[in-house]
Design a protein around this motif. Structure first.
Motif, mmCIF file in Angstrom:
data_model
loop_
_atom_site.group_PDB
_atom_site.id
_atom_site.type_symbol
_atom_site.label_atom_id
_atom_site.label_comp_id
_atom_site.label_asym_id
_atom_site.label_seq_id
_atom_site.Cartn_x
_atom_site.Cartn_y
_atom_site.Cartn_z
ATOM 1 N N GLY A 34 0.622 -1.505 0.231
ATOM 2 C CA GLY A 34 0.139 0.028 0.131
ATOM 3 C C GLY A 34 0.342 1.162 0.430
ATOM 4 N N MET A 35 0.081 2.516 -0.407
ATOM 5 C CA MET A 35 0.562 3.658 -0.339
ATOM 6 C C MET A 35 -0.036 4.912 -0.306
ATOM 7 N N THR A 36 0.292 6.342 0.361
ATOM 8 C CA THR A 36 -0.852 7.002 0.699
ATOM 9 C C THR A 36 -0.165 8.566 -0.518
ATOM 10 N N ALA A 37 -1.613 8.060 -1.428
ATOM 11 C CA ALA A 37 -1.691 9.015 -2.733
ATOM 12 C C ALA A 37 -2.500 10.206 -2.188
ATOM 13 N N SER A 38 -2.475 11.487 -3.022
ATOM 14 C CA SER A 38 -3.288 12.143 -2.881
ATOM 15 C C SER A 38 -3.296 12.582 -4.321
ATOM 16 N N ALA A 39 -2.627 11.983 -5.428
ATOM 17 C CA ALA A 39 -2.712 12.873 -6.520
ATOM 18 C C ALA A 39 -3.643 11.623 -7.834
ATOM 19 N N VAL A 40 -4.952 11.238 -7.541
ATOM 20 C CA VAL A 40 -6.314 10.494 -7.747
ATOM 21 C C VAL A 40 -6.636 11.621 -8.102
ATOM 22 N N ILE A 41 -7.029 10.805 -9.390
ATOM 23 C CA ILE A 41 -7.978 12.063 -10.640
ATOM 24 C C ILE A 41 -8.790 11.213 -11.183
ATOM 25 N N SER A 42 -10.370 11.389 -11.583
ATOM 26 C CA SER A 42 -11.278 11.098 -12.242
ATOM 27 C C SER A 42 -11.350 10.760 -13.646
ATOM 28 N N LEU A 43 -10.980 10.345 -14.621
ATOM 29 C CA LEU A 43 -10.403 10.928 -15.915
ATOM 30 C C LEU A 43 -12.158 10.500 -16.812
ATOM 31 N N SER A 44 -12.858 9.332 -16.260
ATOM 32 C CA SER A 44 -13.535 8.959 -17.637
ATOM 33 C C SER A 44 -15.329 8.521 -16.443
ATOM 34 N N LEU A 77 -9.797 7.071 2.815
ATOM 35 C CA LEU A 77 -9.571 7.111 4.025
ATOM 36 C C LEU A 77 -10.607 7.948 4.490
ATOM 37 N N SER A 78 -11.300 7.319 5.609
ATOM 38 C CA SER A 78 -12.211 8.332 6.917
ATOM 39 C C SER A 78 -11.514 8.885 7.606
ATOM 40 N N SER A 79 -11.875 9.647 7.933
ATOM 41 C CA SER A 79 -11.694 11.052 8.704
ATOM 42 C C SER A 79 -11.032 10.754 9.997
ATOM 43 N N THR A 80 -11.248 9.072 10.281
ATOM 44 C CA THR A 80 -10.436 8.460 11.297
ATOM 45 C C THR A 80 -9.417 8.026 11.928
ATOM 46 N N GLN A 81 -8.720 8.400 10.260
ATOM 47 C CA GLN A 81 -7.843 6.821 9.699
ATOM 48 C C GLN A 81 -6.263 7.620 9.182
ATOM 49 N N LYS A 82 -6.424 9.533 9.907
ATOM 50 C CA LYS A 82 -5.010 9.248 10.215
ATOM 51 C C LYS A 82 -3.711 8.911 9.992
ATOM 52 N N HIS A 87 0.690 5.946 8.283
ATOM 53 C CA HIS A 87 2.285 4.445 7.599
ATOM 54 C C HIS A 87 2.203 3.987 6.369
ATOM 55 N N PHE A 88 1.398 4.090 5.838
ATOM 56 C CA PHE A 88 1.442 3.901 4.120
ATOM 57 C C PHE A 88 2.898 4.942 3.785
ATOM 58 N N ALA A 89 2.175 6.344 4.051
ATOM 59 C CA ALA A 89 2.926 7.107 3.578
ATOM 60 C C ALA A 89 4.751 7.004 4.208
ATOM 61 N N GLY A 90 4.741 5.642 4.707
ATOM 62 C CA GLY A 90 5.798 5.708 5.219
ATOM 63 C C GLY A 90 6.785 5.629 6.493
ATOM 64 N N LYS A 91 5.706 6.028 8.015
ATOM 65 C CA LYS A 91 6.341 6.734 9.323
ATOM 66 C C LYS A 91 5.592 5.249 9.420
ATOM 67 N N THR A 92 6.253 4.230 9.558
ATOM 68 C CA THR A 92 4.915 2.562 9.799
ATOM 69 C C THR A 92 5.158 2.433 11.108
ATOM 70 N N ASP A 93 4.275 2.074 11.701
ATOM 71 C CA ASP A 93 3.903 2.514 12.564
ATOM 72 C C ASP A 93 4.098 0.624 12.999
ATOM 73 N N PRO A 94 4.353 -0.575 14.124
ATOM 74 C CA PRO A 94 4.685 -2.132 14.631
ATOM 75 C C PRO A 94 3.571 -2.231 14.817
ATOM 76 N N ALA A 95 3.089 -0.838 16.093
ATOM 77 C CA ALA A 95 1.576 -1.595 16.948
ATOM 78 C C ALA A 95 0.134 -1.196 16.026
ATOM 79 N N ILE A 96 0.389 -0.899 14.395
ATOM 80 C CA ILE A 96 -0.952 -0.465 13.936
ATOM 81 C C ILE A 96 -1.678 -1.499 13.249
ATOM 82 N N SER A 97 -3.049 -1.883 13.520
ATOM 83 C CA SER A 97 -3.926 -3.110 13.316
ATOM 84 C C SER A 97 -4.474 -2.770 11.998
ATOM 85 N N LEU A 98 -3.631 -3.296 10.506
ATOM 86 C CA LEU A 98 -4.423 -3.564 9.393
ATOM 87 C C LEU A 98 -5.787 -4.129 9.214
#
Length: 158
Positions: A34-44, A77-82, A87-98
């Protein structure tokens, strides 16, 4: 002629464009990525197609460039999933529950406000990124509030 803008000016300006926060997911050799992404676009709308820009130096770029990777997921992501975004932007948290689940073998994240499955169509290189396009084959969504990124910070609507 105007003076070229600096990288900082560019980031400050584009930071004024509020965006939803997403996690792009894919599977390769039995491994979920997984990877955090903000550059997403609806194309068609016909066919329903979206695009996601991925920097060449990201592991997700190498993964999505593989011919055997035919699909990718987009999890809004929902407002509660910062914590997931970080985590997926590289600040990994080994305690995170995926909370992974699969749709026809593609990993998606539970608890997000929407999940989208795309059949990879094209990879269009541009400068230091590639725009990966995909035809949408499956969606699932809730009415929960999204996580929003604006001026370099996370926000909630309302």
């Amino acid at each position: 002629m105007s003076t070229p803008i600096t990288r900082d000016e560019l980031w400050q300006t584009l930071g004024r464009l509020a965006s939803g926060v997403t996690i792009v997911t894919a599977m390769h050799a039995g491994e979920r990525r997984g990877m955090t992404a903000s550059a997403v676009i609806s194309l068609s709308h016909d066919p329903p197609t979206l695009g996601v820009a991925v920097a060449h130096d990201r592991k997700m770029h190498a993964l999505l460039s593989q011919p055997e990777v035919t699909h990718f997921g987009l999890n809004i992501l929902s407002s509660t999933q910062k914590n997931l975004s970080e985590h997926f932007a590289g600040k990994t948290d080994p305690a995170i529950s995926l909370s992974w689940f699969e749709h026809e073998g593609l990993p998606l994240l539970g608890g997000t406000i929407a999940q989208i499955v795309c059949r990879k169509e094209q990879a269009v290189p541009f400068s230091d990124h590639t725009l990966f396009t995909g035809v949408i084959e499956y969606t699932r969504f809730t009415d929960d509030d999204p996580l929003v990124y604006f001026r370099g910070q996370y926000h909630e609507l309302g």
